[in-house]
Each structure stands twice: as C-alpha cells, then as structure tokens.
Design a protein around this motif. Structure first.
Motif, PDB file in Angstrom:
ATOM      1  N   ALA A 226      14.192  -4.224  14.661  1.00 39.48           N
ATOM      2  CA  ALA A 226      13.194  -4.403  15.749  1.00 39.48           C
ATOM      3  C   ALA A 226      12.554  -2.948  15.928  1.00 39.48           C
ATOM      4  N   ARG A 227      12.927  -2.098  15.668  1.00 37.03           N
ATOM      5  CA  ARG A 227      12.650  -0.645  16.510  1.00 37.03           C
ATOM      6  C   ARG A 227      11.145  -0.440  16.339  1.00 37.03           C
ATOM      7  N   LYS A 228      10.394   0.160  17.263  1.00 38.76           N
ATOM      8  CA  LYS A 228       8.979   0.351  17.183  1.00 38.76           C
ATOM      9  C   LYS A 228       8.488   1.475  16.458  1.00 38.76           C
ATOM     10  N   ASP A 229       9.584   2.461  16.009  1.00 35.52           N
ATOM     11  CA  ASP A 229       9.335   3.441  15.267  1.00 35.52           C
ATOM     12  C   ASP A 229       9.661   3.306  13.835  1.00 35.52           C
ATOM     13  N   ARG A 230       9.878   2.277  13.453  1.00 43.33           N
ATOM     14  CA  ARG A 230      10.521   1.927  11.963  1.00 43.33           C
ATOM     15  C   ARG A 230       9.582   2.311  10.910  1.00 43.33           C
ATOM     16  N   GLY A 233       8.082   8.628   9.198  1.00 41.37           N
ATOM     17  CA  GLY A 233       8.625   9.321   8.077  1.00 41.37           C
ATOM     18  C   GLY A 233       8.278   8.547   6.972  1.00 41.37           C
ATOM     19  N   LEU A 234       7.978   7.320   6.573  1.00 45.05           N
ATOM     20  CA  LEU A 234       7.393   6.675   5.408  1.00 45.05           C
ATOM     21  C   LEU A 234       6.398   7.166   4.697  1.00 45.05           C
ATOM     22  N   HIS A 235       5.612   8.079   5.307  1.00 47.09           N
ATOM     23  CA  HIS A 235       4.334   8.728   4.560  1.00 47.09           C
ATOM     24  C   HIS A 235       4.869   9.716   3.939  1.00 47.09           C
ATOM     25  N   LYS A 236       6.090  10.241   4.029  1.00 48.75           N
ATOM     26  CA  LYS A 236       6.964  11.291   3.102  1.00 48.75           C
ATOM     27  C   LYS A 236       7.050  10.654   1.745  1.00 48.75           C
ATOM     28  N   VAL A 237       7.514   9.615   1.675  1.00 43.28           N
ATOM     29  CA  VAL A 237       7.650   8.821   0.285  1.00 43.28           C
ATOM     30  C   VAL A 237       6.269   8.159  -0.054  1.00 43.28           C
ATOM     31  N   LEU A 238       5.592   7.558   0.529  1.00 41.85           N
ATOM     32  CA  LEU A 238       4.364   6.991   0.425  1.00 41.85           C
ATOM     33  C   LEU A 238       2.972   7.967   0.688  1.00 41.85           C
ATOM     34  N   TYR A 239       2.910   8.854  -0.253  1.00 42.40           N
ATOM     35  CA  TYR A 239       1.985   9.897  -0.152  1.00 42.40           C
ATOM     36  C   TYR A 239       0.794   9.871  -0.510  1.00 42.40           C
ATOM     37  N   GLN A 240       0.255   8.909  -1.130  1.00 47.69           N
ATOM     38  CA  GLN A 240      -1.049   8.412  -1.758  1.00 47.69           C
ATOM     39  C   GLN A 240      -1.332   7.138  -1.488  1.00 47.69           C
ATOM     40  N   HIS A 255       5.157   1.644  14.031  1.00 48.32           N
ATOM     41  CA  HIS A 255       5.508   0.746  12.896  1.00 48.32           C
ATOM     42  C   HIS A 255       4.169   0.614  12.008  1.00 48.32           C
ATOM     43  N   LEU A 256       3.428   1.953  12.220  1.00 48.31           N
ATOM     44  CA  LEU A 256       2.074   1.740  11.399  1.00 48.31           C
ATOM     45  C   LEU A 256       2.056   2.964  10.445  1.00 48.31           C
ATOM     46  N   LYS A 264      -7.682   3.254   6.697  1.00 51.00           N
ATOM     47  CA  LYS A 264      -6.935   2.007   6.240  1.00 51.00           C
ATOM     48  C   LYS A 264      -5.475   2.170   7.044  1.00 51.00           C
ATOM     49  N   THR A 265      -5.035   1.036   7.619  1.00 50.78           N
ATOM     50  CA  THR A 265      -3.698   1.075   8.266  1.00 50.78           C
ATOM     51  C   THR A 265      -3.010  -0.156   7.555  1.00 50.78           C
ATOM     52  N   TRP A 266      -1.715   0.111   7.614  1.00 48.14           N
ATOM     53  CA  TRP A 266      -0.727  -0.972   7.396  1.00 48.14           C
ATOM     54  C   TRP A 266       0.359  -1.093   8.206  1.00 48.14           C
ATOM     55  N   GLU A 267       0.838  -2.272   8.634  1.00 46.86           N
ATOM     56  CA  GLU A 267       2.001  -2.483   9.444  1.00 46.86           C
ATOM     57  C   GLU A 267       3.183  -2.816   8.491  1.00 46.86           C
ATOM     58  N   MET A 268       4.281  -1.958   9.091  1.00 48.91           N
ATOM     59  CA  MET A 268       5.706  -2.212   8.449  1.00 48.91           C
ATOM     60  C   MET A 268       6.356  -3.306   9.391  1.00 48.91           C
ATOM     61  N   THR A 269       6.529  -4.490   8.839  1.00 47.72           N
ATOM     62  CA  THR A 269       7.072  -5.643   9.554  1.00 47.72           C
ATOM     63  C   THR A 269       8.367  -5.362  10.040  1.00 47.72           C
TER      64      THR A 269
END
Length: 421
Positions: A226-230, A233-240, A255-256, A264-269
């Motif tokens: 449930a952490r709001k900052d989940r 850092g994910l952009h380090k892995v998903l760079y494209q 969480h975005l 374009k924006t994606w939410e991480m649930t």
C-alpha cells in the motif's frame, strides 16, 4: 593487475563456521523471518538430511541471507559472498563461513574453497544468479553450474524464496512490509544423481527448478503493497516507453510511471500490476515489459547496431579495506567486441578488456551508495565500479541486457563455476 595495491587473499582457506557466532546470525535473521510471517516448505526434503550438502538459492534482496539462515537452522554453512560484502568486516565474515568471490569471473579458487568447506562437513551455499534480480524473475544461470554440481559430489538442495523482490525491489531498496512470504526448500539431486546424470541434464533440471516470478506470485497470493511510493525507481528497470518506443525518458513518482516524451502514465497497483491512465495498457505485468525491452536489444545486437561509449569515474576494490577512487576518469566502450576500459592509474596508462564470450552477464547497481548508477566489472584481482559520466542519456539496465544478448548471439559456452582453464 592495475595499480600497486594489496589484493584480497582469495586463496586463504575458508574457516569452518564458529559455533559461538551462530546465535548472532540467528538473532538477526529470525526476527525478520517472523515479522514477515515467512513459511519454509520442507515437505520435499528427505527426513534426516544433514550437511554436507550444496544449497542453491535464488537472489532478490539482502533478506535472502536471513531467510536462508532460518531455513538451514540449526546447521551452519560456508557462503559465497561478493567482495564488496567483505568491506570493513572481513574479520567477521571469514569466521561465520564467508568465501569471497569476484562476480562473473573464471576464478577456480572460489570453487576450491567451497570444496574445502564441503570437506569440513558444512552446507555450501551459493546464489548462482550472482546478482539481485532486476524485476523479480530468474536471472541468467551459468552454463557450467552443472559441472560445479558434479564437482561438489554431494546432494543438491534448492531454496526458492518468494516475495523478497516485492518487499525490497532492487530498484527501490527498503522494507515494504510485504507478508506473508513463502519459500520452498527441496532436494534437487541425490548424491547418486550428481554422480551419474549427464551435465546437460543437470543443467536442464537446474534451470527448470530455478523458475520464479515474484510479481505473478504477488498477484496469485493477493499480497498488497500500500505504500504510496511503490513505483519510485521502477523507471530504472523499465527505461523504454512501449507507447512511443522512446528510450531513457521514463520517470517514476509515487505510484505512477510516466513517459516524459509522449506524456503517457501508468499506475502501479497495490498488487504490483500496471494500468495505463489513458489508452491501451501495453503491459500489465512488469516482467513482460522488461522482456520486451530485451527483445528490442536483441534486435539491435543482431543488426550490429548496439554500442555504448562514455567517460567513467572509476572506483576500484582491490581488497576489503574499501574503494580506491582513480584521480582521472577512464573511458568505457561496450559493443560487439565486449567491454573495454582504458584510463590512468598511479600515473600509468592501462587498458582492460572483457571479450563478449567471457561475460554471459554483468552486475549493475542503481545509485550505488548514493554515488550514481554503475556497472561492476571484475578480473581475478580487481573489481571496478564504473560510473558513466555521459551527457547523452543511457541506461545501465540496457547495458546489462546487451551483455547477455551479445553473449547469446555469439553462442558462447562460458567456463565458469567448476571449470579449470
């Protein structure tokens, strides 16, 4: 060897773990085990199995070491640890059973030390992926792992831990309070099978046993974060970006996940899935996005288009006393020939190369010790943490993927654990 520095004594025989230190390890490990409501399924272990045996574990976070220590209780082992783990605590890691290794090298000394540990009657513990998983799925295993299994000549047990990437992903280290967590510990090969099965079959069964996917496991078991900052850092892995295919313009906040190029924006649930806030959701499953990037890198490699070049800050780790920061920047290239590093050390110019077939993968770090993203390249005597200083955007994740795809493209069989050359 580059530079006149004292080198870590890789040949020093391993210590049989001091029994007096075991309660310290357990006192640090079991509270973490209990806090995350962890369970270790040992129903596939034969009753009465005792050391020595060869324990192979998957690798997602530092928590792996703690859960492994709980899973093997009350027995102790010798553990292969990368040299950076010895910094400042060699005096402690050796008596608790640590065996030093430099990642992705052809150093037979580490194997010999494990054989010595085996002869002492202890569990020999190895994390053969040799790095934390970047997205909670199996990293590349060395082709010669089967040969090492044969050489060890003891039963082989595998420990696959689930949820550690969800709790503390490599791209945003911390404690997310994920629970309950789960692990399976089972006998993979009897000693007789180790002796008689062909190495190709050993490798095939190892790869099958090593399959895991933490994000799929999270969804299946309804483990919410449930952490709001989940997503940070994910952009380090998903760079494209999968929408516009632009590289190096992804960002993550809260969480975005967001593409700065096409907006374009994606939410991480809370269950670790991705949902586009508008338009098509190209990938709901994070590992699928990661593998899509791999396929794109593979096409670059096959066409001969892949190349990386940058000035780098060099931090060397010749021993366990700490890093040596080179006064002058070096130059790193990565292409179809492999890695080449050039620079000046103690007033002397040097060039060090890692041909494509010598590296089936490489180790990377995101914002290592708050000093920036880096690539970790090793020889038998040195470890170089290389921090690109390029004005041109880049991704160390892509460099890691390219290392694997270049090796795959050239169809090399790397001599690694257990191969004497």
């Amino acid at each position: 060897m580059i530079g006149n520095y004292e080198r870590f004594d890789m040949g020093r025989k391993p210590t049989k773990p001091w029994r007096v230190l075991a309660p310290i390890i357990w006192s640090l490990s079991f509270p973490k085990f209990w806090r995350h409501h962890d369970k270790v399924d040992k129903t596939s272990l034969p009753a009465g199995l005792k050391p020595p045996y060869f324990l192979l574990c998957n690798h997602n976070s530092f928590m792996d070491f703690m859960i492994m220590s709980c899973a093997t209780f009350p027995h102790q082992g010798n553990y292969v640890v990368a040299i950076d783990g010895f910094i400042g605590i060699e005096w402690l890691l050796r008596p608790v059973g640590g065996i030093c290794a430099r990642k992705f090298t052809l150093n037979i000394t580490t194997v010999k030390n494990m054989l010595r540990g085996r002869d002492n009657g202890t569990i020999q513990v190895l994390f053969p992926e040799a790095r934390y998983s970047l997205c909670g799925t199996t990293a590349v295993l060395p082709e010669s792992l089967g040969k090492m299994v044969r050489k060890m000549n003891i039963p082989v047990v595998i420990l696959i831990m689930h949820g550690h990437h969800i709790n503390s992903p490599f791209w945003h280290v911390g404690n997310r309070g994920a629970k309950p967590l789960h692990a399976e510990m089972k006998l993979l090969f009897t000693q007789e099978e180790v002796k008689t099965l062909p190495v190709d079959e050993l490798n095939a069964r190892l790869k099958e046993a090593y399959f895991y996917d933490d994000f799929a496991w999270q969804k299946e078991h309804g483990i919410r974060v449930a952490r709001k900052d989940r997503a940070e850092g994910l952009h380090k892995v998903l760079y494209q970006c999968p929408a516009c295919h632009t590289e190096y313009e992804m960002s993550a906040h809260g969480h975005l996940l967001h593409c700065e190029h096409c907006d374009k924006t994606w939410e991480m649930t809370e269950l670790g899935e991705l949902r586009a806030q508008s338009g098509e959701t190209e990938f709901t499953h994070i590992p699928d996005w990661y593998e899509w990037q791999r396929a794109n890198v593979r096409r670059e490699v096959e066409k001969g288009d892949y190349a990386f070049e940058s000035e780098v800050r060099i931090e060397s780790l010749p021993n366990s006393k700490g890093f040596v920061v080179f006064e002058e920047p070096g130059h790193l290239t990565h292409n179809a020939e492999g890695f080449t590093l050039s620079g000046i050390c103690q007033g002397e110019p040097f060039t060090q190369s890692w041909p494509v077939l010598s590296l089936y993968s490489c180790h990377i770090e995101y914002d290592y010790k708050k000093r920036g993203d880096c690539i970790d390249l090793n020889t038998n005597n040195d470890t170089f943490y290389l921090f690109p200083q390029s004005d041109t955007p880049f991704s160390i994740t892509k460099i890691a993927l390219a290392t694997e795809e270049l090796h795959r493209f050239h169809d090399g069989k790397l001599a690694y654990w257990g191969d004497e050359q």
